[in-house]
Design an enzyme around this catalytic site. Sequence first.
Site, mmCIF file in Angstrom:
data_model
loop_
_atom_site.group_PDB
_atom_site.id
_atom_site.type_symbol
_atom_site.label_atom_id
_atom_site.label_comp_id
_atom_site.label_asym_id
_atom_site.label_seq_id
_atom_site.Cartn_x
_atom_site.Cartn_y
_atom_site.Cartn_z
ATOM 1 N N CYS A 103 0.839 -1.203 0.000
ATOM 2 C CA CYS A 103 0.000 0.000 0.000
ATOM 3 C C CYS A 103 0.875 1.254 0.000
ATOM 4 C CB CYS A 103 -0.868 0.045 1.246
ATOM 5 S SG CYS A 103 -1.806 -1.446 1.509
ATOM 6 N N GLU A 158 3.430 -12.118 -15.391
ATOM 7 C CA GLU A 158 3.103 -10.928 -14.608
ATOM 8 C C GLU A 158 2.186 -9.962 -15.355
ATOM 9 O OE1 GLU A 158 6.691 -8.781 -13.741
ATOM 10 O OE2 GLU A 158 5.855 -7.883 -11.945
ATOM 11 N N ASN A 215 0.116 0.970 6.051
ATOM 12 C CA ASN A 215 0.760 0.029 5.132
ATOM 13 C C ASN A 215 1.486 -0.998 5.980
ATOM 14 O OD1 ASN A 215 2.147 -1.300 3.059
ATOM 15 N ND2 ASN A 215 3.874 0.109 3.213
HETATM 16 C C1 AGP Z 1 9.264 -8.017 -11.245
HETATM 17 O O1 AGP Z 1 8.778 -7.622 -12.467
HETATM 18 C C2 AGP Z 1 8.483 -7.807 -10.087
HETATM 19 N N1 AGP Z 1 7.449 -6.957 -10.115
HETATM 20 C C3 AGP Z 1 8.941 -8.437 -8.800
HETATM 21 O O2 AGP Z 1 9.283 -9.757 -9.053
HETATM 22 C C4 AGP Z 1 10.118 -7.748 -8.082
HETATM 23 O O3 AGP Z 1 11.278 -7.907 -8.822
HETATM 24 C C5 AGP Z 1 10.266 -8.339 -6.679
HETATM 25 O O4 AGP Z 1 9.098 -8.108 -5.955
HETATM 26 C C6 AGP Z 1 11.457 -7.806 -5.938
HETATM 27 O O5 AGP Z 1 11.404 -6.422 -5.785
HETATM 28 P P1 AGP Z 1 12.667 -5.600 -5.338
HETATM 29 O O6 AGP Z 1 13.684 -5.729 -6.421
HETATM 30 O O7 AGP Z 1 12.180 -4.204 -5.157
HETATM 31 O O8 AGP Z 1 13.163 -6.209 -4.068
#
Ligand code: AGP
Length: 590
Positions: free
Chosen positions: A2, A470, A93
């Site tokens: 959030c 995704e 959040n």
């Molecule tokens: C990738 O397209 C994502 N939306 C997701 O997998 C992301 O990479 C993951 O949540 C990790 O995020 P971060 O790199 O901010 O830690």
Amino acid sequence: MCGIIGCVSDKDCYGALYDGLKRLEYRGYDSAGIAVLGEKLSVFKKKGGVSNLSAFYARGGTGIGHTRWATHGAPSDANAHPHRAGKIALVHNGIVENYAALKAELEGEGERFSSETDSEVIAKLISRAYRKDLLSAVREGLSRAEGAYAVAVVAEDRPGELVAAKNKSPLVAGKGASGLFVCSDIPALAGTADFIARAEDGDFIRIADGRIDFFDKNLNPVCRDFTRPREELRALSVAGGGYFMRAEIGEIPRALEDTLSALKNADFAPCARALRSAERIFAVACGTAFHSALVFADVAEREAGVPVLCCTAGEFRYRPPVIGEGDVLVAVSQSGETADTLEAVRLAKSRGAYVVAVTNIGSSSIESLADFCIVMRAGAEIAVAATKSYNCQLLCLYYLAAQLLFFKRARLPEWFSALDRLPEAAQAAFSCFAEADALADRLKGAGAMYFLGRGTDLCTAKEGALKVKEIARVFAEGYPAGELKHGSLALVGEGFPVACISTCAALLKKSESALAEVKSRGGYCALFSQYPRALAESCADFKCLLPALPEALMPAVAVIPLQYFAYKMCIGRGFDPDKPRNLAKSVTVE
Ligand code: AGP
């Protein structure tokens, strides 16, 4: 997850809250709400995106806003924030892990709840503690909550005052011409706030009398430094409209260029001792960042001969890992706020390991926890699907692998000087877009697909599959090409799409055999390689020539046509690539 925002201004704050929520929307977009405190406290909240709030307006200089990614309770008007309890309104959040017990206790004492959320429980606790002193009430109410939270709270009889608090969920304060703010993250305040300060776990923030004060967990005043937000985090709009994801793919060469020059100016000496003596390295991350960590594990192990154990951060924590003094943990996170990755870092540190972080957000939580932090220069990445940050993570991790070799064996890898050519090669990869477009058009009706690879190509395959799942909402799996015949081939029938990434000369023939297995079962094969001969000799139906670089560096360019392919699949299937279903950019809860 959030996004929360709070503002105290001497002008009406509705516009600043609305604009702030728009910039925060990448954190969650199930529902949104605003509370404005003027002559009275007005709350408006709605299921759906932030733009639903434009039907509402209230006058007043103090307010809070929220854009939700649902955890407890489905997306609905009632579950949307702000939550009102007595005189107070709250946005939250995080996850209150003991909310069920607290709720049962409060219900036993006669409280009635109007939502299914964990957040309303803390609103009630704060309201019950409130006796004109908002700061003390927030502290008392939160003292019973376990888990992660960043909250912003206003009280209807305290216009001009706002209190915020944080534990494990990100929270920053900002000062700008339009008012004083608290917010979930720095990029969302960039352009609004001229100075920002990051709150630490256990901090309380009070905005009142035209100033922002920080307090520790015992409400003793503490000092947090206000700094100017980095210039590259300022531009949060796409020139000429369009989608952020498309614009961010287009920014890859520039992002690599900027990251390269930052790396060249970086001083790796502080981590020399830890890298030189490391006998084991652990690499942790989530999602896309995990795929870059996989590439690092392969390259670092191969170059420096150090075993690198790569694990998703959520799994690492619960193994429990055999990590301790003398080990190095490499943690990768675009946002620097991913809860699982941060917990893995805390765990590694508590066991005495040295932590190197790679992130896109300077002064993020991961930077403050790590012993050494590499901050890439991808610029703000707004689309939920990571693109340019992945390429830049890879660049940083190549650099780190090179430093590892340098500190251990006093030499650099053969491919090191070719890192300078990465931005140019990324630009050249754009010439694959016409083919990727055609492939997306052909496959947009597919129900599932495989991405095959071996070695670091498997990491690229996994990332390609993640992008397709995704945003295009097509089941996709990144799979080791050699494993296909051990079970997964059973799904391949007439027209089943299989994309193979094959950039390693020693494995070209092996990958081709996997494609032949697919082809002979009627599958549709696509091959991505920088070797013209491999393409010419392949049985694949679709062939894409990648720009050539030393093989170790190919993951940073081979992924680009796949990112674009996923984007085009998504558009072709009628979805919004910037706001994929059920996802949020920054996963700040476990
Ligand atoms: C990738 O397209 C994502 N939306 C997701 O997998 C992301 O990479 C993951 O949540 C990790 O995020 P971060 O790199 O901010 O830690």
